[in-house]
Design a protein around this motif. Structure first.
Motif, short mmCIF file in Angstrom:
data_model
loop_
_atom_site.label_atom_id
_atom_site.label_comp_id
_atom_site.label_asym_id
_atom_site.label_seq_id
_atom_site.Cartn_x
_atom_site.Cartn_y
_atom_site.Cartn_z
N GLY A 15 0.82 -1.37 0.21
CA GLY A 15 0.11 0.10 -0.05
C GLY A 15 0.87 1.26 -0.09
N LEU A 16 2.10 1.10 0.29
CA LEU A 16 2.90 2.22 0.34
C LEU A 16 3.36 3.00 -0.96
CD1 LEU A 16 5.84 1.30 2.74
CD2 LEU A 16 3.93 2.93 3.22
N LYS A 17 2.82 2.23 -2.11
CA LYS A 17 3.00 2.71 -3.46
C LYS A 17 2.30 3.94 -3.59
CE LYS A 17 4.68 -1.62 -5.46
NZ LYS A 17 4.57 -2.95 -6.40
N ARG A 18 0.98 3.96 -3.07
CA ARG A 18 0.19 5.00 -3.52
C ARG A 18 0.71 6.48 -2.82
NH1 ARG A 18 -2.03 2.32 0.82
NH2 ARG A 18 -3.12 3.77 2.55
N PHE A 19 1.54 6.43 -1.96
CA PHE A 19 2.30 7.53 -1.23
C PHE A 19 3.60 7.96 -2.07
CE2 PHE A 19 0.07 5.34 2.41
CZ PHE A 19 -1.02 6.15 2.54
N ILE A 20 4.15 7.36 -2.93
CA ILE A 20 5.01 7.62 -3.56
C ILE A 20 4.85 8.60 -4.84
CG2 ILE A 20 7.36 6.89 -5.21
CD1 ILE A 20 7.21 6.08 -2.38
N ASP A 21 4.59 9.89 -4.61
CA ASP A 21 3.82 10.91 -5.25
C ASP A 21 4.92 12.33 -5.27
OD1 ASP A 21 3.89 11.87 -2.66
OD2 ASP A 21 1.71 11.65 -2.57
N ASN A 22 4.41 13.29 -5.77
CA ASN A 22 5.12 14.67 -5.84
C ASN A 22 5.79 14.94 -4.28
OD1 ASN A 22 4.87 14.85 -8.39
ND2 ASN A 22 2.93 15.90 -8.25
N GLY A 23 4.92 14.48 -3.19
CA GLY A 23 5.33 14.93 -1.96
C GLY A 23 6.63 14.26 -1.75
N PHE A 24 6.59 12.98 -1.98
CA PHE A 24 7.85 12.12 -1.54
C PHE A 24 9.15 12.53 -2.40
CE2 PHE A 24 10.55 8.46 -3.34
CZ PHE A 24 10.83 7.95 -1.74
N ASN A 25 8.85 13.08 -3.66
CA ASN A 25 9.67 13.66 -4.62
C ASN A 25 10.33 14.86 -4.02
OD1 ASN A 25 11.21 13.41 -7.37
ND2 ASN A 25 10.14 15.58 -7.51
N ASP A 26 9.52 15.75 -3.47
CA ASP A 26 9.95 16.94 -3.05
C ASP A 26 10.77 16.84 -1.59
OD1 ASP A 26 8.61 18.42 -5.00
OD2 ASP A 26 6.87 18.78 -3.79
N ALA A 27 10.45 15.62 -0.67
CA ALA A 27 10.98 15.51 0.49
C ALA A 27 12.49 14.87 0.13
CB ALA A 27 10.28 14.51 1.12
N CYS A 28 12.42 14.24 -1.01
CA CYS A 28 13.80 13.55 -1.19
C CYS A 28 14.89 14.60 -2.06
CB CYS A 28 13.59 12.52 -2.27
SG CYS A 28 13.12 10.92 -1.64
N GLN A 29 14.27 15.74 -2.80
CA GLN A 29 14.97 16.61 -3.18
C GLN A 29 15.46 17.42 -1.96
OE1 GLN A 29 15.60 16.99 -6.78
NE2 GLN A 29 17.10 18.43 -5.70
N THR A 30 14.49 17.72 -0.91
CA THR A 30 15.20 18.52 -0.07
C THR A 30 16.36 17.90 0.71
OG1 THR A 30 12.90 19.57 0.45
CG2 THR A 30 14.42 19.58 2.42
N LEU A 31 16.33 16.40 1.12
CA LEU A 31 17.20 15.79 1.55
C LEU A 31 18.41 15.72 0.77
CD1 LEU A 31 15.09 12.76 2.63
CD2 LEU A 31 16.30 14.57 4.24
N PHE A 32 18.35 15.86 -0.45
CA PHE A 32 19.46 15.66 -1.59
C PHE A 32 20.32 17.00 -1.80
CE2 PHE A 32 21.35 16.35 -5.77
CZ PHE A 32 22.22 15.25 -5.82
N ASP A 33 19.59 18.18 -1.26
CA ASP A 33 20.07 19.33 -1.25
C ASP A 33 20.62 19.71 0.21
OD1 ASP A 33 19.39 19.64 -3.98
OD2 ASP A 33 17.37 20.67 -3.52
N CYS A 34 20.48 19.03 1.02
CA CYS A 34 20.95 19.27 2.55
C CYS A 34 22.40 19.57 2.49
CB CYS A 34 20.68 18.02 3.33
SG CYS A 34 21.08 18.39 5.10
N GLN A 35 22.74 20.52 2.93
CA GLN A 35 24.19 21.07 3.11
C GLN A 35 24.79 20.81 4.20
OE1 GLN A 35 25.90 22.65 0.41
NE2 GLN A 35 23.84 21.86 -0.36
N GLY A 36 24.05 20.09 5.43
CA GLY A 36 24.46 19.59 6.59
C GLY A 36 24.18 18.01 6.73
N LYS A 37 23.49 17.66 7.85
CA LYS A 37 23.10 16.44 8.01
C LYS A 37 21.77 16.30 8.20
CE LYS A 37 27.58 14.91 10.26
NZ LYS A 37 28.41 15.99 9.94
N VAL A 38 21.25 15.07 7.85
CA VAL A 38 19.96 14.94 8.27
C VAL A 38 19.57 14.12 9.73
CG1 VAL A 38 17.98 13.19 7.59
CG2 VAL A 38 19.52 14.07 5.76
N VAL A 39 19.04 15.06 10.41
CA VAL A 39 18.66 14.51 11.78
C VAL A 39 17.33 13.87 11.87
CG1 VAL A 39 18.50 15.48 14.10
CG2 VAL A 39 19.91 16.43 12.42
N VAL A 40 17.44 12.56 12.29
CA VAL A 40 16.16 11.87 12.27
C VAL A 40 15.60 11.72 13.99
CG1 VAL A 40 14.88 9.44 12.10
CG2 VAL A 40 16.94 10.43 10.47
N VAL A 41 14.34 12.30 14.19
CA VAL A 41 13.97 12.09 15.54
C VAL A 41 12.73 11.20 15.30
CG1 VAL A 41 14.86 14.39 16.24
CG2 VAL A 41 12.59 14.14 15.18
#
Length: 323
Positions: free
Chosen positions: A23-49
């Motif tokens: 069911g996760l496939k239905r959530f692979i959308d523009n929002g997922f793409n935008d989130a990945c782009q933000t992570l890709f452009d990150c100049q520091g580190k990804v902080v997971v909480v």
């Protein structure tokens, strides 16, 4: 409860979680793409909480990101409120995980994250939650049901979150052009890392440990050298110090049935001329392939002028973890 009942229940859990992942496939959308782009452009580190089970999943996601080319670390939201927020800078991206999107400890640190200026991404099972609405980009990981028959223990939801984290990490990995060599640099202790990083100059025997005799030496002298150095072979060099041949335990066995006198005959008469050699910067894994192809147990390592500078055998590969 019978063994069959355990089996039936286990299969039901797997079926429920398989449906959740599908069911996760239905959530692979523009929002997922935008989130990945933000992570890709990150100049520091990804902080997971994340808190509780989401925190355990978040720790694994951070570790996967870090090992695949996206610098990341996990921060416990409870500890964040007591000083660990100092780890976060405006150049970082915060990925907050909460299935409900209403976890108090996570929401409590959102105002500070906003003030710091770090972009906030959320991964929740509720796109209408407070956390989802406060985030710049939201990735939905909603599931139809938990695999727990009580519907209480996080099961399907944590599995879905973990899989979505893997999807993010692999998407970023490919976008960065991350290679097996890059992976090895962050996994030097693993078998892949050793095969991709370890070179002969890291494991070869050099200096006083290098078995070498002159081509004018007697066979008995070569045997003494082989015994002292313990590699089952010795290099044989000419007057200029260049490699003239090699003598091994195998060569010794082959001359035992002949009329050779080890106290009188010279090593040059029984050595193997033009032996297989290698250079110090050769990967140990490549050296292993050469030795298997040539059916030999050791290699002499030479420099550009064909002078022996090292030696290694299968035992060295075994000790290093390559074999």
């Amino acid at each position: 409860m019978s063994t069959k009942s355990f089996t039936v229940l286990a299969e039901q859990v797997i079926d429920v979680e398989l449906d959740a992942v599908e069911g996760l496939k239905r959530f692979i959308d523009n929002g997922f793409n935008d989130a990945c782009q933000t992570l890709f452009d990150c100049q520091g580190k990804v902080v997971v909480v994340g808190m509780g089970k989401s925190g355990h999943i978040g720790g694994k996601i951070a570790a996967t990101l870090a090992s695949t080319g996206t610098p990341a670390f996990f921060v416990h939201p409870g500890e964040a409120s007591h000083g660990d927020l100092g780890m976060i800078t405006k150049d970082d991206v915060v990925l907050a995980i909460s299935n409900s999107g209403e976890t108090g400890e996570v929401l409590a640190i959102i105002p500070v994250i906003k003030r710091i200026g770090a972009p906030l991404l959320a991964m929740t099972g509720n796109p209408n939650s407070t956390l989802a609405k406060l985030s710049e980009h939201h990735i939905c990981v909603a599931v139809e049901q938990e695999a727990c028959p009580l519907g209480l223990a996080p099961t399907s939801s944590t599995t879905a979150t973990l899989v979505m984290g893997d999807a993010i990490a692999v998407a970023l990995l490919n976008k960065r052009g991350f290679t097996a060599d890059d992976f090895a640099l962050s996994h030097p202790g693993g078998s892949l890392g050793k095969r991709l990083l370890l070179r002969l100059d890291d494991i070869m025997h050099t200096g006083a440990l290098l078995p070498v005799v002159s081509h004018s030496a007697l066979i008995k002298d070569a045997l003494v050298e082989m015994t002292q150095k313990g590699l089952g072979m010795t290099a044989v060099v000419d007057e200029s110090g260049q490699l003239a041949g090699i003598f091994t335990d195998g060569d010794l066995r082959r001359i035992l049935d002949s009329q050779i006198n080890i106290h009188q005959d010279g090593i040059a008469s029984v050595m193997t001329k033009s032996p297989t050699t290698a250079h110090a910067n050769l990967l140990a894994a490549e050296a292993l392939n050469i030795m298997e192809e040539k059916k030999i147990n050791g290699l002499i390592i030479v420099d550009e002028s064909q002078k022996p500078i090292g030696a290694m055998n299968l035992q060295d590969l075994l000790k290093s973890g390559v074999l």
